[in-house]
Design a protein around this motif. Structure first.
Motif, PDB file in Angstrom:
ATOM      1  N   ARG A  13       0.831  -1.207   0.000  1.00  0.00           N
ATOM      2  CA  ARG A  13       0.000   0.000   0.000  1.00  0.00           C
ATOM      3  C   ARG A  13       0.867   1.260   0.000  1.00  0.00           C
ATOM      4  O   ARG A  13       0.597   2.216  -0.736  1.00  0.00           O
ATOM      5  N   GLU A  14       1.910   1.256   0.812  1.00  0.00           N
ATOM      6  CA  GLU A  14       2.807   2.415   0.868  1.00  0.00           C
ATOM      7  C   GLU A  14       3.532   2.618  -0.457  1.00  0.00           C
ATOM      8  O   GLU A  14       3.690   3.756  -0.915  1.00  0.00           O
ATOM      9  N   GLU A  15       3.955   1.533  -1.073  1.00  0.00           N
ATOM     10  CA  GLU A  15       4.625   1.635  -2.374  1.00  0.00           C
ATOM     11  C   GLU A  15       3.691   2.213  -3.431  1.00  0.00           C
ATOM     12  O   GLU A  15       4.074   3.091  -4.200  1.00  0.00           O
ATOM     13  N   VAL A  16       2.456   1.709  -3.483  1.00  0.00           N
ATOM     14  CA  VAL A  16       1.488   2.210  -4.463  1.00  0.00           C
ATOM     15  C   VAL A  16       1.176   3.675  -4.197  1.00  0.00           C
ATOM     16  O   VAL A  16       1.112   4.484  -5.126  1.00  0.00           O
ATOM     17  N   ALA A  17       0.994   4.038  -2.954  1.00  0.00           N
ATOM     18  CA  ALA A  17       0.717   5.440  -2.610  1.00  0.00           C
ATOM     19  C   ALA A  17       1.866   6.336  -3.067  1.00  0.00           C
ATOM     20  O   ALA A  17       1.640   7.418  -3.627  1.00  0.00           O
ATOM     21  N   THR A  18       3.081   5.901  -2.855  1.00  0.00           N
ATOM     22  CA  THR A  18       4.247   6.681  -3.278  1.00  0.00           C
ATOM     23  C   THR A  18       4.309   6.799  -4.792  1.00  0.00           C
ATOM     24  O   THR A  18       4.529   7.889  -5.328  1.00  0.00           O
ATOM     25  N   LEU A  19       4.109   5.693  -5.485  1.00  0.00           N
ATOM     26  CA  LEU A  19       4.192   5.697  -6.950  1.00  0.00           C
ATOM     27  C   LEU A  19       3.102   6.545  -7.594  1.00  0.00           C
ATOM     28  O   LEU A  19       3.332   7.164  -8.632  1.00  0.00           O
ATOM     29  N   SER A  21       1.222   8.960  -5.960  1.00  0.00           N
ATOM     30  CA  SER A  21       0.983  10.205  -5.222  1.00  0.00           C
ATOM     31  C   SER A  21      -0.416  10.254  -4.620  1.00  0.00           C
ATOM     32  O   SER A  21      -0.946  11.330  -4.356  1.00  0.00           O
ATOM     33  N   ALA A  22      -1.011   9.092  -4.418  1.00  0.00           N
ATOM     34  CA  ALA A  22      -2.337   9.010  -3.788  1.00  0.00           C
ATOM     35  C   ALA A  22      -2.152   8.967  -2.273  1.00  0.00           C
ATOM     36  O   ALA A  22      -1.083   8.596  -1.779  1.00  0.00           O
ATOM     37  N   SER A  23      -3.195   9.320  -1.550  1.00  0.00           N
ATOM     38  CA  SER A  23      -3.115   9.237  -0.098  1.00  0.00           C
ATOM     39  C   SER A  23      -3.155   7.768   0.316  1.00  0.00           C
ATOM     40  O   SER A  23      -3.846   6.955  -0.310  1.00  0.00           O
ATOM     41  N   LEU A  24      -2.444   7.440   1.370  1.00  0.00           N
ATOM     42  CA  LEU A  24      -2.383   6.070   1.839  1.00  0.00           C
ATOM     43  C   LEU A  24      -3.759   5.542   2.217  1.00  0.00           C
ATOM     44  O   LEU A  24      -4.059   4.374   1.991  1.00  0.00           O
ATOM     45  N   VAL A  25      -4.617   6.401   2.749  1.00  0.00           N
ATOM     46  CA  VAL A  25      -5.954   5.949   3.156  1.00  0.00           C
ATOM     47  C   VAL A  25      -6.827   5.570   1.953  1.00  0.00           C
ATOM     48  O   VAL A  25      -7.789   4.828   2.108  1.00  0.00           O
ATOM     49  N   SER A  26      -6.474   6.053   0.769  1.00  0.00           N
ATOM     50  CA  SER A  26      -7.255   5.707  -0.425  1.00  0.00           C
ATOM     51  C   SER A  26      -6.809   4.396  -1.055  1.00  0.00           C
ATOM     52  O   SER A  26      -7.467   3.884  -1.957  1.00  0.00           O
ATOM     53  N   ILE A  27      -5.720   3.828  -0.571  1.00  0.00           N
ATOM     54  CA  ILE A  27      -5.178   2.576  -1.098  1.00  0.00           C
ATOM     55  C   ILE A  27      -5.497   1.465  -0.097  1.00  0.00           C
ATOM     56  O   ILE A  27      -5.198   1.580   1.080  1.00  0.00           O
ATOM     57  N   ASN A  28      -6.131   0.383  -0.581  1.00  0.00           N
ATOM     58  CA  ASN A  28      -6.474  -0.725   0.317  1.00  0.00           C
ATOM     59  C   ASN A  28      -6.251  -2.054  -0.396  1.00  0.00           C
ATOM     60  O   ASN A  28      -5.741  -2.083  -1.517  1.00  0.00           O
ATOM     61  N   SER A  29      -6.638  -3.141   0.241  1.00  0.00           N
ATOM     62  CA  SER A  29      -6.381  -4.464  -0.332  1.00  0.00           C
ATOM     63  C   SER A  29      -7.117  -4.699  -1.643  1.00  0.00           C
ATOM     64  O   SER A  29      -6.709  -5.529  -2.453  1.00  0.00           O
ATOM     65  N   ASN A  30      -8.188  -3.964  -1.884  1.00  0.00           N
ATOM     66  CA  ASN A  30      -8.958  -4.109  -3.123  1.00  0.00           C
ATOM     67  C   ASN A  30      -8.489  -3.196  -4.249  1.00  0.00           C
ATOM     68  O   ASN A  30      -9.059  -3.215  -5.342  1.00  0.00           O
ATOM     69  N   VAL A  40      -2.291   2.019 -11.203  1.00  0.00           N
ATOM     70  CA  VAL A  40      -0.911   2.231 -11.649  1.00  0.00           C
ATOM     71  C   VAL A  40      -0.813   2.027 -13.149  1.00  0.00           C
ATOM     72  O   VAL A  40      -1.508   1.187 -13.710  1.00  0.00           O
ATOM     73  N   ASP A  41       0.036   2.826 -13.781  1.00  0.00           N
ATOM     74  CA  ASP A  41       0.282   2.582 -15.201  1.00  0.00           C
ATOM     75  C   ASP A  41       1.340   1.480 -15.303  1.00  0.00           C
ATOM     76  O   ASP A  41       1.846   0.984 -14.290  1.00  0.00           O
ATOM     77  N   SER A  42       1.675   1.081 -16.505  1.00  0.00           N
ATOM     78  CA  SER A  42       2.573  -0.060 -16.678  1.00  0.00           C
ATOM     79  C   SER A  42       3.962   0.201 -16.095  1.00  0.00           C
ATOM     80  O   SER A  42       4.562  -0.697 -15.497  1.00  0.00           O
ATOM     81  N   ALA A  43       4.465   1.413 -16.229  1.00  0.00           N
ATOM     82  CA  ALA A  43       5.786   1.734 -15.672  1.00  0.00           C
ATOM     83  C   ALA A  43       5.762   1.657 -14.147  1.00  0.00           C
ATOM     84  O   ALA A  43       6.685   1.116 -13.527  1.00  0.00           O
ATOM     85  N   ASP A  44       4.699   2.185 -13.535  1.00  0.00           N
ATOM     86  CA  ASP A  44       4.576   2.124 -12.076  1.00  0.00           C
ATOM     87  C   ASP A  44       4.390   0.688 -11.596  1.00  0.00           C
ATOM     88  O   ASP A  44       4.903   0.311 -10.538  1.00  0.00           O
ATOM     89  N   LEU A  45       3.686  -0.130 -12.366  1.00  0.00           N
ATOM     90  CA  LEU A  45       3.510  -1.529 -11.985  1.00  0.00           C
ATOM     91  C   LEU A  45       4.855  -2.247 -11.975  1.00  0.00           C
ATOM     92  O   LEU A  45       5.159  -2.998 -11.045  1.00  0.00           O
ATOM     93  N   VAL A  46       5.676  -1.983 -12.977  1.00  0.00           N
ATOM     94  CA  VAL A  46       7.003  -2.595 -13.010  1.00  0.00           C
ATOM     95  C   VAL A  46       7.815  -2.143 -11.795  1.00  0.00           C
ATOM     96  O   VAL A  46       8.476  -2.957 -11.141  1.00  0.00           O
ATOM     97  N   MET A  47       7.756  -0.862 -11.467  1.00  0.00           N
ATOM     98  CA  MET A  47       8.472  -0.357 -10.288  1.00  0.00           C
ATOM     99  C   MET A  47       7.969  -1.039  -9.015  1.00  0.00           C
ATOM    100  O   MET A  47       8.761  -1.419  -8.146  1.00  0.00           O
TER     101      MET A  47
END
Length: 95
Positions: A13-19, A21-30, A40-47
């Motif tokens: 969740r922290e990695e996705v939020a960083t990649l 720029s979303a708030s951590l509370v908006s990122i969850n297991s779903n 995430v776009d394809s470049a962010d998914l690879v990261m």
């Protein structure tokens, strides 16, 4: 010592939020990683997957091979969302 599912999910969740720029509370297991409505776009998914590979090696003591044929399949992927990826990484510890 086995790393908990919760710790793995928080890492992702922290990695996705960083990649994204979303708030951590908006990122969850779903939060969708592969397919329609992905955050995430394809470049962010690879990261993200490179970070997960390093985390798996350093923290879990396992090899995470994210380059399989079904990895990017919307229906079969262990990376459909953060939860499926976290469960996959957690399950690798018991293999």
């Amino acid at each position: 010592m086995k790393v908990s599912y919760e710790t793995i999910e928080i890492f992702l969740r922290e990695e996705v939020a960083t990649l994204t720029s979303a708030s951590l509370v908006s990122i969850n297991s779903n939060t969708v990683l592969v397919g329609a409505d992905r955050v995430v776009d394809s470049a962010d998914l690879v990261m993200l997957l490179l970070s997960a590979e390093e985390f798996a090696s350093d923290q879990l003591g396992v090899v995470f091979d994210w380059k399989s044929d079904s990895a990017m399949s919307e229906a079969r992927s262990t990376m459909r969302n953060i939860g499926t990826l976290a469960h996959h990484l957690s399950d690798l510890q018991t293999v």
